[in-house]
Design an enzyme around this catalytic site. Structure first.
Site, PDB file in Angstrom:
ATOM      1  N   GLU A  42       5.303  68.601  55.664  1.00 62.16           N
ATOM      2  CA  GLU A  42       4.232  69.702  54.865  1.00 62.16           C
ATOM      3  C   GLU A  42       4.311  70.804  54.316  1.00 62.16           C
ATOM      4  O   GLU A  42       4.105  70.988  53.419  1.00 62.16           O
ATOM      5  CB  GLU A  42       3.392  69.917  55.973  1.00 62.16           C
ATOM      6  N   TYR A  43       5.834  71.678  54.691  1.00 64.39           N
ATOM      7  CA  TYR A  43       6.564  72.866  54.052  1.00 64.39           C
ATOM      8  C   TYR A  43       6.588  72.429  52.739  1.00 64.39           C
ATOM      9  O   TYR A  43       6.259  73.290  51.736  1.00 64.39           O
ATOM     10  CB  TYR A  43       7.324  72.916  55.002  1.00 64.39           C
ATOM     11  N   LEU A  90      20.677  75.526  48.991  1.00 66.93           N
ATOM     12  CA  LEU A  90      20.223  74.418  48.274  1.00 66.93           C
ATOM     13  C   LEU A  90      19.706  73.969  47.862  1.00 66.93           C
ATOM     14  O   LEU A  90      18.366  74.334  48.569  1.00 66.93           O
ATOM     15  CB  LEU A  90      20.665  73.864  49.273  1.00 66.93           C
ATOM     16  N   GLU A 121      29.008  66.777  52.675  1.00 65.80           N
ATOM     17  CA  GLU A 121      29.669  67.269  54.628  1.00 65.80           C
ATOM     18  C   GLU A 121      28.000  67.387  55.140  1.00 65.80           C
ATOM     19  O   GLU A 121      26.174  67.384  54.388  1.00 65.80           O
ATOM     20  CB  GLU A 121      29.951  68.748  54.399  1.00 65.80           C
ATOM     21  N   LYS A 123      24.755  67.834  56.700  1.00 71.92           N
ATOM     22  CA  LYS A 123      24.011  69.783  56.679  1.00 71.92           C
ATOM     23  C   LYS A 123      23.377  69.230  58.559  1.00 71.92           C
ATOM     24  O   LYS A 123      22.421  68.807  59.361  1.00 71.92           O
ATOM     25  CB  LYS A 123      22.928  69.062  56.400  1.00 71.92           C
ATOM     26  N   ASP A 125      22.248  71.244  61.175  1.00 69.79           N
ATOM     27  CA  ASP A 125      19.785  71.891  60.936  1.00 69.79           C
ATOM     28  C   ASP A 125      20.084  72.708  62.262  1.00 69.79           C
ATOM     29  O   ASP A 125      19.812  72.895  63.191  1.00 69.79           O
ATOM     30  CB  ASP A 125      18.976  70.869  62.321  1.00 69.79           C
ATOM     31  N   ARG A 144      21.780  84.783  58.285  1.00 69.71           N
ATOM     32  CA  ARG A 144      21.401  85.153  56.710  1.00 69.71           C
ATOM     33  C   ARG A 144      19.996  85.647  56.398  1.00 69.71           C
ATOM     34  O   ARG A 144      20.091  86.162  55.398  1.00 69.71           O
ATOM     35  CB  ARG A 144      21.251  83.189  55.863  1.00 69.71           C
ATOM     36  N   GLU A 181      28.155  77.906  60.047  1.00 73.39           N
ATOM     37  CA  GLU A 181      25.634  76.940  61.403  1.00 73.39           C
ATOM     38  C   GLU A 181      26.337  77.066  62.506  1.00 73.39           C
ATOM     39  O   GLU A 181      27.630  76.962  62.960  1.00 73.39           O
ATOM     40  CB  GLU A 181      25.405  75.541  60.811  1.00 73.39           C
ATOM     41  N   TYR A 233      31.483  76.016  56.690  1.00 75.22           N
ATOM     42  CA  TYR A 233      31.730  75.196  55.468  1.00 75.22           C
ATOM     43  C   TYR A 233      31.854  76.197  54.627  1.00 75.22           C
ATOM     44  O   TYR A 233      31.867  75.598  53.685  1.00 75.22           O
ATOM     45  CB  TYR A 233      30.644  74.047  55.818  1.00 75.22           C
ATOM     46  N   LYS A 297      29.233  69.526  47.567  1.00 71.45           N
ATOM     47  CA  LYS A 297      29.276  69.897  46.401  1.00 71.45           C
ATOM     48  C   LYS A 297      30.406  69.106  45.443  1.00 71.45           C
ATOM     49  O   LYS A 297      31.086  69.142  46.149  1.00 71.45           O
ATOM     50  CB  LYS A 297      30.034  71.935  47.360  1.00 71.45           C
ATOM     51  N   CYS A 415     -17.037  73.230  75.768  1.00 73.28           N
ATOM     52  CA  CYS A 415     -15.229  73.137  75.826  1.00 73.28           C
ATOM     53  C   CYS A 415     -14.766  72.636  77.104  1.00 73.28           C
ATOM     54  O   CYS A 415     -15.527  72.963  77.917  1.00 73.28           O
ATOM     55  CB  CYS A 415     -15.036  74.935  76.390  1.00 73.28           C
TER      56      CYS A 415
HETATM   57  S1  IVH Z   1      27.150  75.163  51.304  1.00 66.02           S
HETATM   58  C1  IVH Z   1      25.976  78.315  48.117  1.00 66.02           C
HETATM   59  N1  IVH Z   1      27.091  73.335  53.367  1.00 66.02           N
HETATM   60  O1  IVH Z   1      21.476  74.431  55.100  1.00 66.02           O
HETATM   61  C2  IVH Z   1      25.770  77.200  49.608  1.00 66.02           C
HETATM   62  N2  IVH Z   1      25.180  75.227  53.873  1.00 66.02           N
HETATM   63  O2  IVH Z   1      19.745  74.585  52.227  1.00 66.02           O
HETATM   64  C3  IVH Z   1      25.801  77.671  50.674  1.00 66.02           C
HETATM   65  N3  IVH Z   1      24.005  74.176  55.871  1.00 66.02           N
HETATM   66  O3  IVH Z   1      21.293  77.629  54.448  1.00 66.02           O
HETATM   67  C4  IVH Z   1      25.368  76.547  52.127  1.00 66.02           C
HETATM   68  N4  IVH Z   1      25.324  72.566  56.445  1.00 66.02           N
HETATM   69  O4  IVH Z   1      21.617  76.732  56.742  1.00 66.02           O
HETATM   70  C5  IVH Z   1      26.722  74.441  53.282  1.00 66.02           C
HETATM   71  N5  IVH Z   1      27.846  71.687  54.967  1.00 66.02           N
HETATM   72  C6  IVH Z   1      26.941  73.090  54.535  1.00 66.02           C
HETATM   73  C7  IVH Z   1      25.707  73.146  55.762  1.00 66.02           C
HETATM   74  C8  IVH Z   1      24.973  74.008  54.702  1.00 66.02           C
HETATM   75  C9  IVH Z   1      24.138  73.404  56.973  1.00 66.02           C
HETATM   76  C10 IVH Z   1      22.340  74.874  55.805  1.00 66.02           C
HETATM   77  C11 IVH Z   1      23.166  76.648  55.395  1.00 66.02           C
HETATM   78  C12 IVH Z   1      22.380  76.417  54.591  1.00 66.02           C
HETATM   79  C13 IVH Z   1      21.425  75.687  54.396  1.00 66.02           C
HETATM   80  C14 IVH Z   1      21.011  75.841  52.710  1.00 66.02           C
END
Ligand code: IVH
Length: 692
Positions: A42-43, A90, A121, A123, A125, A144, A181, A233, A297, A415
């Site tokens: 939704e966001y 990202l 990598e 991601k 959460d 952050r 993270e 990371y 990346k 109610c």
């Molecule tokens: S790199 C410039 N690597 O995703 C790039 N981020 O939407 C900096 N995250 O704020 C982030 N796993 O909290 C990177 N392997 C990973 C990650 C990762 C989770 C999160 C991180 C970041 C968000 C970006």
């Protein structure tokens, strides 16, 4: 979604306003209260719509547009740490087609047809952190925050096992910021929630929120008790950057003793990238922690440097989001919950089911129209989705599985808690109980809100206890909390006759009662923003309360203005609209609200709000309005600059305005300033003032 091509300017303007508000509200819930209510999907949809509308109507881009922000402003309770190198976010993609486009785009940018190496990598959460080492020693840690400034979580970070406090390696740079993270494993999340349930505390919605709530504790001892983990990371500032690729970086930090994700892969071409995606997608449910996608990346740092950055995201990396996890289960019941403001919210009780490693037994049904639209009935089999965040959603009914006995759901018109009429006002999606505080559910929810973390934060008064105390008339409203001790009766034989003697209740004892009274008494002095938030005024969240506190300074002043229906100042505050101002003044018109406030003020002392930012700059305490286009600063920068020097920034000009800073093509605001005799500055004047 709205058809952007068919929309006219007037509609677009309204829509952009609505989206900005919705996103701000959602951000507040997500980042500051660790309690999201929009799903990621939704966001994302709202953000996408915003982007499309802004593309079509660039002149309508708002100063507070969600496209201009990453994350949310920093919570004020923590010390701040400015990131010398910003922590970026990202870009997102959702399909393999977009992935192929991403790779092609990079090749085009670099003008090559050769394969490019990427790391893939998981991601995580969780929430990102930055840990700064000087001469091998861990000296500070930050969240952050908004990317530029984070919260100082040094002590909290130090409690997490796996993060070295000292590194001795030969090649460890003199200065290095390591970033990654912080997360909570699914197992630790369940354990924590089970403990919370036993203590009648509201459980966390998911591991991410549990991690955020545990890390952002002012008392690091609490963080220590929670089981958090972390992975590294990426990096920020480095005095001697000698690695030449992301994969070399990952190997190096691992050698230095930092935890690195074992599922990271190096991919030589698109086929291998897709393969890494498929593999991880299939392993996902078995992983001990939540991941919401993969980050790719560009491996070579030379290439990364050539590719550079877009506004807030690198061109050399992207996040490939996983689809939300789904499952089919049966709706055992539809319950109607009555909230603090009387809103009737339907909730589905589900046959418990495992969705991506998390057992789900409830789903939100949002409101009456949603049930009708999807024709959801008790006894139906439905597809549910858990999108990492928030309570699971019901996507739709599986009609083939519907039994003939299943009857259409009739939404109650009274109610379910107090029997008062439940009505829907025009333009409102929710039906509300009209019982006010005579409705026990509303009264109870208001007390729960009052003691909650962002409000009075009283430990030891959990939801179940409040319900019991309410049922037994021990607590009828928030003010009663502060007379509990006096009504309890101590060891004094003479007062014992009528005392509550909570220590004699099942499950209580002398110690727990003492602790409760201690927790209550510690809150007899309360900050202005917390007090305003605790009142539970409709639409007034923690961020809005802070705005009100900043602008009014004292509760007496705020209350006086509200009682006299002076709303001019309120609506001039950037971030407060007509509708919210209306709800605020309505609140102060209700006799029973005034009565409770009066009782509360007899028991607690509300501290005046002192802005701790800067109070000796030439603009501190002044109210500034920006208008027109500035040349050297973006609107957001100008606003941040003014605020950091102690000024308040308003959205419209009124008699309360001290300065109007006028850029090019200023419109009606400049005119209004002239009419009212408000001092007008140009951008140069403003910059000079801020440099003094
Ligand atoms: S790199 C410039 N690597 O995703 C790039 N981020 O939407 C900096 N995250 O704020 C982030 N796993 O909290 C990177 N392997 C990973 C990650 C990762 C989770 C999160 C991180 C970041 C968000 C970006």
């Amino acid at each position: 979604m709205i058809d952007v091509s068919a929309i006219n300017e007037e509609q677009a303007k309204k829509e952009l306003e609505r989206i900005a508000k919705e996103i701000a509200k959602s951000d507040e819930a997500y980042y500051q209260n660790d309690n999201p209510y929009l799903t990621d999907a939704e966001y994302d949809k709202l953000k996408l719509l915003n982007e499309k509308l802004e593309q079509k109507f660039p002149h309508l881009i708002r100063a507070d547009s969600p496209s201009k922000r990453i994350g949310s402003p920093v919570k004020s309770d923590f010390k701040k740490i400015v990131h010398t190198i910003p922590m970026l976010s990202l870009g997102d993609i959702f399909s393999k087609e977009e992935l192929a486009d991403f790779v092609k785009g990079i090749q085009r940018f670099l003008n090559t047809e050769k394969d490019i190496e990427f790391t893939s990598e998981p991601k995580m959460d969780g929430l990102s952190f930055s840990a700064r080492y000087e001469k091998g020693r861990l000296i500070s840690g930050a969240t952050r925050g908004d990317g530029k400034t984070g919260e100082d979580i040094t002590d909290n970070l130090k409690t997490i096992a796996g993060l070295p406090h000292f590194v001795e390696a030969e090649d460890f740079p003199d200065i290095i910021e390591l970033r990654g993270e912080v997360y909570m494993s699914k197992a630790d999340f369940f354990e924590l929630n089970a403990k919370y349930a036993a203590e009648n505390k509201k459980p966390f919605a998911n591991p991410r929120n549990a991690a955020a709530g545990s890390l952002r504790q002012l008392d690091a001892n609490i963080t220590k008790e929670r089981k958090l983990s972390l992975l590294v990371y990426t990096w920020g500032e480095v005095s001697n950057l000698f690695w030449q690729s992301q994969s070399e970086f990952l190997e190096t930090v691992q050698r230095w003793g930092f935890p690195v994700n074992p599922y990271n892969r190096l991919c030589r071409n698109l086929t291998e990238i897709i393969d890494s995606y498929e593999t991880l997608l299939n392993t996902r449910a078995d992983l001990p922690y939540d991941i919401d996608g993969i980050v790719y990346k560009v491996n070579s740092l030379d290439l990364q440097n050539r590719l550079g950055f877009l506004t807030r995201t690198p061109r050399w990396a992207i996040a490939h989001k996983f689809p939300a996890e789904k499952a089919v289960t049966r709706i055992n019941n539809i319950r109607i919950q009555v909230g603090r403001t009387g809103a009737l919210t339907p909730v589905a009780d589900l046959e418990p089911i495992n969705v991506g490693g998390v057992i789900v037994s409830h789903a939100t049904l949002h409101n009456e129209d949603e049930i009708k639209r999807k024709d959801i009935r008790i006894g139906d089999y439905v597809t549910i989705q858990r999108a990492g965040d928030v309570i699971p959603q019901v996507l739709g009914v599986i009609l083939e599985k519907r039994s003939p006995e299943v009857k259409e759901f009739e939404f109650p018109k009274v109610c379910p808690e107090c029997g008062a009429h439940a009505i829907r006002e025009e333009d409102e999606a929710v039906r509300r109980c009209t019982g006010g505080l005579s409705c026990p559910a509303q009264a109870i929810e208001r007390i729960k809100h009052f003691v909650s973390r962002e409000a009075f934060n009283i430990e030891g008064l959990g939801g179940k206890i409040i319900e019991q105390f309410f049922a037994e008339s021990i607590l009828q409203n928030p003010a009663d909390i502060f007379t509990l001790e006096a009504r309890n009766g101590g060891d004094d034989l003479f007062s014992a006759a009528n005392g509550l003697h909570l220590e004699n209740r099942d499950g209580w004892g002398k110690k727990s009662v003492e602790n409760l009274f201690k927790a209550i008494n510690e809150r007899r002095k309360i900050s202005l923003p917390r007090f305003i938030y605790a009142l539970g005024i409709r639409q007034v969240g923690a961020a809005t309360s802070l705005l009100i506190a900043k602008n009014y300074g004292s509760f007496a002043h705020f209350m006086e203005e509200m009682q006299q229906n002076h709303t001019e100042k309120l609506v001039s505050i950037d971030g407060i609209g007509e509708a919210m101002a209306h709800d605020v003044t309505e609140f102060f018109k209700e006799e029973h609200n005034l009565l409770i406030i009066q009782k509360l003020l007899a028991e607690v002392q509300v501290e005046d709000f002192v802005d701790n930012i800067i109070n000796n700059s030439p603009i501190s305490g002044k109210t500034i309005v920006f208008t027109g286009t500035l040349e050297h600063l973006t609107r957001a920068e100008a606003k941040a600059k003014a605020q950091s020097l102690g000024a308040k920034v308003a959205g419209s000009v009124s008699a309360h305005t001290d300065f109007v800073v006028m850029g090019a093509d200023a419109g009606s605001k400049a005119k209004k300033a002239q009419e009212l005799g408000v001092k007008i500055l140009n951008e140069e004047d403003f910059l000079q003032l801020t440099q003094q």
